[in-house]
Design an enzyme around this catalytic site. Structure first.
Site, PDB file in Angstrom:
ATOM      1  N   ASP A  31      43.910 -11.687  20.222  1.00  0.00           N
ATOM      2  CA  ASP A  31      42.577 -12.142  19.837  1.00  0.00           C
ATOM      3  C   ASP A  31      42.605 -13.657  19.671  1.00  0.00           C
ATOM      4  OD1 ASP A  31      39.958 -10.545  18.329  1.00  0.00           O
ATOM      5  OD2 ASP A  31      40.155 -12.713  18.078  1.00  0.00           O
ATOM      6  N   ASN A  86      34.733  -1.501  16.537  1.00  0.00           N
ATOM      7  CA  ASN A  86      33.380  -1.769  16.062  1.00  0.00           C
ATOM      8  C   ASN A  86      32.395  -1.303  17.119  1.00  0.00           C
ATOM      9  OD1 ASN A  86      34.267  -3.067  13.666  1.00  0.00           O
ATOM     10  ND2 ASN A  86      34.626  -4.956  14.805  1.00  0.00           N
ATOM     11  N   GLN A  93      30.235  -5.439  16.108  1.00  0.00           N
ATOM     12  CA  GLN A  93      30.604  -5.625  17.514  1.00  0.00           C
ATOM     13  C   GLN A  93      29.903  -6.856  18.070  1.00  0.00           C
ATOM     14  OE1 GLN A  93      29.812  -2.312  20.192  1.00  0.00           O
ATOM     15  NE2 GLN A  93      31.051  -3.219  21.816  1.00  0.00           N
ATOM     16  N   VAL A  95      31.320  -8.319  21.238  1.00  0.00           N
ATOM     17  CA  VAL A  95      31.580  -8.275  22.687  1.00  0.00           C
ATOM     18  C   VAL A  95      31.333  -6.835  23.136  1.00  0.00           C
ATOM     19  CG1 VAL A  95      33.244  -8.630  24.537  1.00  0.00           C
ATOM     20  CG2 VAL A  95      33.288 -10.138  22.524  1.00  0.00           C
ATOM     21  N   HIS A  99      36.609  -2.214  22.909  1.00  0.00           N
ATOM     22  CA  HIS A  99      37.927  -2.773  22.612  1.00  0.00           C
ATOM     23  C   HIS A  99      38.444  -2.191  21.306  1.00  0.00           C
ATOM     24  CE1 HIS A  99      34.749  -5.481  21.198  1.00  0.00           C
ATOM     25  NE2 HIS A  99      35.519  -5.762  20.164  1.00  0.00           N
ATOM     26  N   HIS A 101      40.829  -3.080  18.254  1.00  0.00           N
ATOM     27  CA  HIS A 101      41.583  -4.120  17.545  1.00  0.00           C
ATOM     28  C   HIS A 101      42.872  -3.494  17.011  1.00  0.00           C
ATOM     29  CE1 HIS A 101      38.186  -7.094  16.914  1.00  0.00           C
ATOM     30  NE2 HIS A 101      37.468  -6.006  17.122  1.00  0.00           N
TER      31      HIS A 101
HETATM   32  P1  AMP Z   1      34.163  -7.403  17.945  1.00  0.00           P
HETATM   33  O1  AMP Z   1      33.562  -8.322  16.906  1.00  0.00           O
HETATM   34  O2  AMP Z   1      34.675  -6.123  17.402  1.00  0.00           O
HETATM   35  O3  AMP Z   1      33.235  -7.221  19.120  1.00  0.00           O
HETATM   36  O4  AMP Z   1      35.459  -8.149  18.460  1.00  0.00           O
HETATM   37  C1  AMP Z   1      35.431  -9.124  19.457  1.00  0.00           C
HETATM   38  C2  AMP Z   1      36.683  -9.915  19.323  1.00  0.00           C
HETATM   39  O5  AMP Z   1      36.893 -10.632  20.515  1.00  0.00           O
HETATM   40  C3  AMP Z   1      36.654 -10.945  18.185  1.00  0.00           C
HETATM   41  O6  AMP Z   1      37.713 -10.654  17.272  1.00  0.00           O
HETATM   42  C4  AMP Z   1      36.866 -12.273  18.905  1.00  0.00           C
HETATM   43  O7  AMP Z   1      37.665 -13.170  18.172  1.00  0.00           O
HETATM   44  C5  AMP Z   1      37.542 -11.832  20.185  1.00  0.00           C
HETATM   45  N1  AMP Z   1      37.383 -12.722  21.328  1.00  0.00           N
HETATM   46  C6  AMP Z   1      36.238 -13.276  21.776  1.00  0.00           C
HETATM   47  N2  AMP Z   1      36.479 -14.005  22.884  1.00  0.00           N
HETATM   48  C7  AMP Z   1      37.801 -13.892  23.143  1.00  0.00           C
HETATM   49  C8  AMP Z   1      38.666 -14.420  24.149  1.00  0.00           C
HETATM   50  N3  AMP Z   1      38.225 -15.205  25.130  1.00  0.00           N
HETATM   51  N4  AMP Z   1      39.983 -14.096  24.102  1.00  0.00           N
HETATM   52  C9  AMP Z   1      40.453 -13.299  23.107  1.00  0.00           C
HETATM   53  N5  AMP Z   1      39.694 -12.778  22.143  1.00  0.00           N
HETATM   54  C10 AMP Z   1      38.379 -13.071  22.143  1.00  0.00           C
END
Ligand code: AMP
Length: 113
Positions: A31, A86, A93, A95, A99, A101
């Protein structure tokens, strides 16, 4: 464009990631904003938007993601770790490409925020 998320771009090699595991079904990478000493994301290559949109046909893939999460935790030297998925903006969430974590390397309180 299909799966025009930042994780779609990572899967297509359009932006870099710090990869820790890869196979034909999924990719795991660190992350970019780690919440613990170990914070890895495991994502399917198939563009599933969230756990809410996982279908019965995805059962084996979803199970595989959890096995890879445990494999990555072991690879990172973790005995104790937390896995988080999430689902939806109200649950954190940000993204919209499914995914998992994998978080560990420090004491983890419960319940989460
Ligand atoms: P969520 O909030 O559960 O959707 O988690 C998305 C995660 O993606 C967050 O913890 C961000 O820090 C991580 N994230 C966003 N962009 C990137 C990236 N380019 N490379 C690695 N992690 C990322």
């Amino acid at each position: 464009m299909a799966d025009d998320t930042i994780f779609g771009k990572i899967l297509r090699g359009e932006i870099p990631c710090d990869e820790v595991y890869s196979d034909e079904q999924c990719l795991a990478f660190r992350d970019v904003a780690p919440q613990a000493p170990v914070h890895v994301l495991v994502i399917p290559r198939k563009p599933i938007e969230s756990l809410r949109s996982g279908a019965a046909e995805d059962a084996a893939l979803l199970g595989h993601l959890l096995l890879v999460a445990a494999r990555v935790a072991k690879q990172e030297g973790l005995d104790d770790f937390r896995t988080v998925i999430n689902s939806g903006a109200g649950a954190g969430q940000t993204v919209f490409h499914l995914h998992v974590h994998v978080i560990g390397g420090r004491p983890l309180a419960w319940p989460p925020g």
